[in-house]
Structures are given as structure tokens and as C-alpha cells.
Design an enzyme around this catalytic site. Structure first.
Site, PDB file in Angstrom:
ATOM      1  N   SER A   1       0.842  -1.286  -0.127  1.00 56.79           N
ATOM      2  CA  SER A   1       0.070   0.078  -0.029  1.00 56.79           C
ATOM      3  C   SER A   1       0.877   1.079  -0.063  1.00 56.79           C
ATOM      4  O   SER A   1       1.713   1.467   0.665  1.00 56.79           O
ATOM      5  CB  SER A   1      -0.831  -0.029   1.092  1.00 56.79           C
ATOM      6  OG  SER A   1      -1.834   1.194   1.167  1.00 56.79           O
TER       7      SER A   1
ATOM      8  N   ASN B   1       4.784  -2.302   9.243  1.00 52.68           N
ATOM      9  CA  ASN B   1       4.560  -0.945   8.417  1.00 52.68           C
ATOM     10  C   ASN B   1       5.928  -0.160   8.770  1.00 52.68           C
ATOM     11  O   ASN B   1       6.942  -0.748   9.563  1.00 52.68           O
ATOM     12  CB  ASN B   1       3.471  -0.169   9.069  1.00 52.68           C
ATOM     13  CG  ASN B   1       2.896   0.896   8.195  1.00 52.68           C
ATOM     14  OD1 ASN B   1       3.428   1.616   7.407  1.00 52.68           O
ATOM     15  ND2 ASN B   1       1.607   0.961   8.207  1.00 52.68           N
TER      16      ASN B   1
ATOM     17  N   ILE C   1       3.511  10.997   3.517  1.00 59.99           N
ATOM     18  CA  ILE C   1       2.399  11.411   2.519  1.00 59.99           C
ATOM     19  C   ILE C   1       0.897  11.661   3.245  1.00 59.99           C
ATOM     20  O   ILE C   1       0.327  12.973   3.065  1.00 59.99           O
ATOM     21  CB  ILE C   1       1.890  10.088   1.655  1.00 59.99           C
ATOM     22  CG1 ILE C   1       3.170   9.628   1.069  1.00 59.99           C
ATOM     23  CG2 ILE C   1       0.925  10.409   0.458  1.00 59.99           C
ATOM     24  CD1 ILE C   1       4.076  10.451   0.051  1.00 59.99           C
TER      25      ILE C   1
ATOM     26  N   ASN D   1      -5.143  -0.464   8.361  1.00 63.30           N
ATOM     27  CA  ASN D   1      -3.855  -0.010   8.926  1.00 63.30           C
ATOM     28  C   ASN D   1      -4.233   0.748   9.971  1.00 63.30           C
ATOM     29  O   ASN D   1      -4.469   1.898  10.135  1.00 63.30           O
ATOM     30  CB  ASN D   1      -3.524   1.114   7.537  1.00 63.30           C
ATOM     31  CG  ASN D   1      -2.290   1.870   7.943  1.00 63.30           C
ATOM     32  OD1 ASN D   1      -1.545   1.477   8.856  1.00 63.30           O
ATOM     33  ND2 ASN D   1      -1.997   2.872   7.021  1.00 63.30           N
TER      34      ASN D   1
ATOM     35  N   GLY E   1      11.650  -3.845   3.441  1.00 63.99           N
ATOM     36  CA  GLY E   1      12.997  -3.684   2.953  1.00 63.99           C
ATOM     37  C   GLY E   1      13.185  -4.653   1.865  1.00 63.99           C
ATOM     38  O   GLY E   1      14.467  -5.011   1.623  1.00 63.99           O
TER      39      GLY E   1
ATOM     40  N   GLY F   1      12.098   0.603   3.441  1.00 60.98           N
ATOM     41  CA  GLY F   1      13.375   0.139   2.526  1.00 60.98           C
ATOM     42  C   GLY F   1      14.448  -0.733   3.226  1.00 60.98           C
ATOM     43  O   GLY F   1      14.226  -1.125   4.608  1.00 60.98           O
TER      44      GLY F   1
ATOM     45  N   CYS G   1      -0.166   3.652  10.498  1.00 59.48           N
ATOM     46  CA  CYS G   1       0.154   4.799   9.819  1.00 59.48           C
ATOM     47  C   CYS G   1       0.842   6.111  10.541  1.00 59.48           C
ATOM     48  O   CYS G   1       0.142   6.284  11.435  1.00 59.48           O
ATOM     49  CB  CYS G   1      -0.793   5.423   9.091  1.00 59.48           C
ATOM     50  SG  CYS G   1      -0.280   6.758   7.908  1.00 59.48           S
TER      51      CYS G   1
ATOM     52  N   THR H   1       8.952  -0.155  -1.445  1.00 61.91           N
ATOM     53  CA  THR H   1       9.856   0.675  -1.659  1.00 61.91           C
ATOM     54  C   THR H   1      10.849   0.289  -2.723  1.00 61.91           C
ATOM     55  O   THR H   1      11.063   1.393  -3.718  1.00 61.91           O
ATOM     56  CB  THR H   1      10.851   1.099  -0.242  1.00 61.91           C
ATOM     57  OG1 THR H   1       9.885   1.833   0.482  1.00 61.91           O
ATOM     58  CG2 THR H   1      12.022   2.285  -0.803  1.00 61.91           C
TER      59      THR H   1
ATOM     60  N   LYS I   1      -2.645  -4.649   9.877  1.00 63.00           N
ATOM     61  CA  LYS I   1      -1.166  -4.118   9.693  1.00 63.00           C
ATOM     62  C   LYS I   1      -0.727  -3.504  10.792  1.00 63.00           C
ATOM     63  O   LYS I   1      -1.077  -2.453  11.437  1.00 63.00           O
ATOM     64  CB  LYS I   1      -1.315  -3.162   8.564  1.00 63.00           C
ATOM     65  CG  LYS I   1       0.153  -3.005   7.870  1.00 63.00           C
ATOM     66  CD  LYS I   1      -0.059  -2.132   6.649  1.00 63.00           C
ATOM     67  CE  LYS I   1       1.451  -1.806   6.097  1.00 63.00           C
ATOM     68  NZ  LYS I   1       1.331  -1.322   4.816  1.00 63.00           N
TER      69      LYS I   1
HETATM   70  C1  LIG Z   1       5.457   6.385  -0.372  1.00 66.03           C
HETATM   71  C2  LIG Z   1       4.678   5.344   0.927  1.00 66.03           C
HETATM   72  C3  LIG Z   1       3.442   5.474   1.051  1.00 66.03           C
HETATM   73  C4  LIG Z   1       2.838   4.646   2.002  1.00 66.03           C
HETATM   74  N1  LIG Z   1       1.576   4.647   2.400  1.00 66.03           N
HETATM   75  C5  LIG Z   1       0.956   3.790   2.964  1.00 66.03           C
HETATM   76  C6  LIG Z   1      -0.543   3.707   3.251  1.00 66.03           C
HETATM   77  O1  LIG Z   1      -1.154   4.298   2.571  1.00 66.03           O
HETATM   78  N2  LIG Z   1      -0.991   2.547   3.934  1.00 66.03           N
HETATM   79  C7  LIG Z   1      -0.110   1.586   4.482  1.00 66.03           C
HETATM   80  O2  LIG Z   1      -0.610   0.688   5.393  1.00 66.03           O
HETATM   81  N3  LIG Z   1       1.009   1.570   4.460  1.00 66.03           N
HETATM   82  C8  LIG Z   1       1.618   2.546   3.608  1.00 66.03           C
HETATM   83  N4  LIG Z   1       3.142   2.552   3.403  1.00 66.03           N
HETATM   84  C9  LIG Z   1       3.843   1.515   4.074  1.00 66.03           C
HETATM   85  C10 LIG Z   1       4.235   0.199   3.010  1.00 66.03           C
HETATM   86  O3  LIG Z   1       3.001  -0.134   2.528  1.00 66.03           O
HETATM   87  C11 LIG Z   1       4.868  -0.777   3.693  1.00 66.03           C
HETATM   88  O4  LIG Z   1       4.253  -1.433   4.824  1.00 66.03           O
HETATM   89  C12 LIG Z   1       6.700  -0.449   4.214  1.00 66.03           C
HETATM   90  O5  LIG Z   1       7.091   0.752   3.165  1.00 66.03           O
HETATM   91  C13 LIG Z   1       7.505  -1.367   4.468  1.00 66.03           C
HETATM   92  O6  LIG Z   1       7.707  -2.100   3.197  1.00 66.03           O
HETATM   93  P1  LIG Z   1       8.990  -1.560   2.293  1.00 66.03           P
HETATM   94  O7  LIG Z   1      10.251  -1.451   3.126  1.00 66.03           O
HETATM   95  O8  LIG Z   1       9.133  -2.540   1.357  1.00 66.03           O
HETATM   96  O9  LIG Z   1       8.543  -0.222   1.637  1.00 66.03           O
HETATM   97  C14 LIG Z   1       3.614   3.487   2.572  1.00 66.03           C
HETATM   98  C15 LIG Z   1       5.128   3.261   2.254  1.00 66.03           C
HETATM   99  C16 LIG Z   1       5.807   4.183   1.449  1.00 66.03           C
HETATM  100  C17 LIG Z   1       7.111   4.259   1.295  1.00 66.03           C
END
Ligand SMILES: Cc1cc2nc3c(=O)[nH]c(=O)nc-3n(C[C@H](O)[C@H](O)[C@H](O)COP(=O)(O)O)c2cc1C
Length: 315
Positions: free
Chosen positions: A26, A198, A78, A133, A253, A223, A136, A275, A171
Site C-alpha cells: 500500500s 509498517n 504522505i 492500517n 525492505g 526500505g 500509519c 519501496t 497491519k
Molecule cells: C510512499 C509510501 C506510502 C505508503 N503509504 C501507505 C499507506 O497508505 N497505507 C499503509 O498501510 N502503508 C503505507 N506505506 C507502508 C508500506 O505499505 C510498507 O508497509 C512499508 O513501506 C514497508 O515496506 P517496504 O520497506 O518494502 O517499503 C507506505 C510506504 C511508502 C514508502
């Protein structure tokens, strides 16, 4: 045959058939259409796609800067910018191709009633599953304030459970002391699955102006930098999920097949990619191919045989 429809990669997630264990996360793929313009990208390379966080009313989100690059990661705040649940259900969902993959809504709110109402609207839609979620870090009310309090987490889950019979994924926030205890409360309140983790709360500072770089002052760190923290949390949550047969979407990550395999071994049934998509939109094809190669090398017939196979050192 492309790797994404190889049967060894298929997983059962709350009765949903994911054609690969990968879930696009997401906030990193808009509302499912974001990357379809990228040459070579296919939604079919993911078992499921989580849509951007959605609230009852539209939200404009936070002031800029909203993102900032950090060593091996990024901070985002965001602020849940989205057009509101009615627009998502009535205008966006009809445009999605449900033959390609499974679509998961991501629900947020400032009050328990918001969560209930938004979940109810998605319940009356073709969406395959609903992720709540409660983690957040970028909104003033609700979000992580609920997720870090086990009592409030359970109340949100209980309310959403009343609103839908679709698979409910909670989440979890890594910004709490006892993530496993919280997970147990959410299971008792009726969750079918978890997403963990998250983002971790973080800050970046402009040393010339001595102000935070992010307009919201703080944000969520994601990330590769967060992967070790995420793996431990998934391992901890798995300890309470195992006996209940509750699946986890492990995340934090992941950027290559080895990362995904680590999460599966730690206890995840599916693995989120967020990411990493920003710098390689085609990363899922590579991760799928790498997992298949690993399964073959270890003479495993299905990726599902990996979940929770971590052998801890005895002391
Ligand atoms: C730009 C951005 C926006 C995100 N928006 C949401 C969101 O709207 N709802 C949510 O549950 N997680 C949101 N996340 C969290 C991601 O879904 C994810 O749980 C988190 O980034 C860890 O995974 P990653 O390291 O692969 O990015 C967001 C992450 C990023 C980077």
C-alpha cells in the site's frame, strides 16, 4: 510459461489464491494502475496488490516535503492522501482487472466509526480482502495511535470484523513494545491475517536551516534499512499465529529473492514489496525467478513449505 504462473509459487492466503507470494504494498502502487504503464510490468507478477490507504472522506495529505531519501531507505509522510472510499469503490475498482491478481483495500481512519464505515463500503464491493492500517505514523489521529495501544487495536479489529466477512488483514506497527501481545489481542478480536511491519518512525534534519526535511517533521522509514527489524517482528508475530493458522504478509525492505526467502523462513506466508518498486518497477519478476531457483535447488515443491522453517540456535 512465465515464472509468475508456476504452480510452485502459488500460495493460499485466507482462502484466496495468490499466484505468487509477492504482494505489492500500500502506498507504493497507487490504486493498482500506477505501474501498468511501465513497459514489461504486469500485475500478474504479484499474488496481490494493496491499494493506497483509503479513508471515509477524501484527504489532501501532508504539506511538502513528503519524501526524503535516507541511507538504504526513505522517509515518507504522505498523510494518507486519497479520494475517499466512495470514489475508490465507485470509480476506481470498476477499472481494475480482477483476472490479473487479487486486490486488497487498505483502510484507515481517525475514529473507530471511520474504520467501520469504510470497511463496510469495501465489503459491498468486488475487493478480495481488506487490510486495516492501524500503523500509519503520518496522521494526527488514528493510525499508529491505535496500533500502538493493544486495547484500541482490538477495538478497531472488532469493529471492522462486524463490517465484513471478507478476509481481514491487520497491519501491525513496529513502533510498539510487545507486537506479539498485540497480535494475540487482534486474533481474539477476529482478524484473519496480519501484515508486518509498517514503517518505523524516523526523522531527517537539514543542518543548514536546522529544520526537519519532512514537512510533517517526522515520517515513516522504509526500505532495506528496516529489514532486520522487520524480520524479528515477523518472527515474533509468527509465534502467536502458528497455532491459529493465521497467515502473515511479511514486509520491510524486501528488494531481492533472498530477502523474500528470509521473510518466508521467519514465518511469513506472503511477502510484501514496497519501496524497492520505486527504483526497480520490474523487481517482482526477478524475485519470483530467484524464489523458484531456490525451491529447485532445495528440492521443494512449493513455496508454502518454507513458511516458519527457521531453526533457532539452542542454548
Ligand atoms: C510512499 C509510501 C506510502 C505508503 N503509504 C501507505 C499507506 O497508505 N497505507 C499503509 O498501510 N502503508 C503505507 N506505506 C507502508 C508500506 O505499505 C510498507 O508497509 C512499508 O513501506 C514497508 O515496506 P517496504 O520497506 O518494502 O517499503 C507506505 C510506504 C511508502 C514508502
Amino acid at each position: 510459461m512465465t515464472t509468475s504462473n508456476h504452480s510452485a509459487l502459488a500460495v493460499d492466503f485466507c482462502g484466496l489464491n495468490f499466484n505468487t507470494p509477492l504482494v505489492l504494498l500500500s502506498g507504493c502502487v497507487g490504486f493498482g494502475e500506477e505501474y501498468t504503464r511501465v513497459k514489461g510490468f504486469s500485475n500478474r507478477d504479484a499474488g496481490a496488490i494493496c491499494l493506497k490507504g483509503t479513508t471515509l472522506e477524501p484527504r489532501l495529505g501532508n504539506p511538502p516535503h513528503r519524501v526524503c531519501e535516507t541511507p538504504e531507505g526513505m522517509i515518507n509522510a504522505i498523510g494518507l492522501q486519497n479520494p475517499g472510499v466512495d470514489k475508490v469503490v465507485n470509480e476506481i475498482l470498476p477499472q481494475l482487472d480482477f483476472n490479473e491478481t487479487r486486490f486488497i483495500a487498505n483502510v484507515s481512519g481517525s475514529t473507530i466509526e471511520d474504520y467501520y464505515e469504510t470497511t463496510k463500503r469495501f465489503d459491498d464491493s468486488p475487493i478480495d480482502a481488506i487490510e486495516i492500517n492501524i500503523s500509519c505514523p503520518n496522521v494526527k489521529e488514528g493510525g499508529v495511535a491505535f496500533g500502538n495501544d493493544p486495547e484500541m487495536s482490538a477495538r478497531v479489529v472488532e469493529a471492522c470484523r462486524k463490517a465484513t466477512n471478507k478476509p481481514l488483514i491487520t497491519k501491525l506497527s513496529p513502533n510498539q513494545t510487545d507486537i506479539a501481545g498485540n497480535a494475540q489481542r487482534c486474533i481474539d478480536a477476529g482478524t484473519d491475517a496480519f501484515a508486518a511491519i509498517n514503517t518505523l518512525m524516523g526523522m531527517a534534519i537539514d543542518i543548514e536551516s536546522r529544520t526537519p526535511i519532512i514537512g510533517n517533521n517526522q515520517g515513516g522509514l522504509s526500505g532495506p534499512a528496516i529489514k532486520p527489524a522487520a524480520l524479528l517482528k515477523v518472527h515474533q508475530v509468527y509465534q502467536v499465529c502458528r497455532d491459529h493458522g493465521i497467515p502473515i504478509i511479511g514486509q520491510g525492505g524486501v528488494s531481492c529473492a533472498e530477502d523474500a526467502i528470509e521473510f518466508l523462513i521467519a514465518g511469513a506466508t506472503a511477502v510484501g514489496v514496497g519501496t524497492a518498486l520505486f527504483y526497480d518497477p520490474l523487481v517482482c519478476q526477478k524475485i519470483n525467478a530467484g524464489i523458484l531457483e531456490y525451491l529447485q535447488r532445495h528440492e521443494l515443491e512449493s513455496v508454502q513449505q518454507l513458511t516458519g522453517t527457521l531453526q533457532l540456535h539452542g542454548h
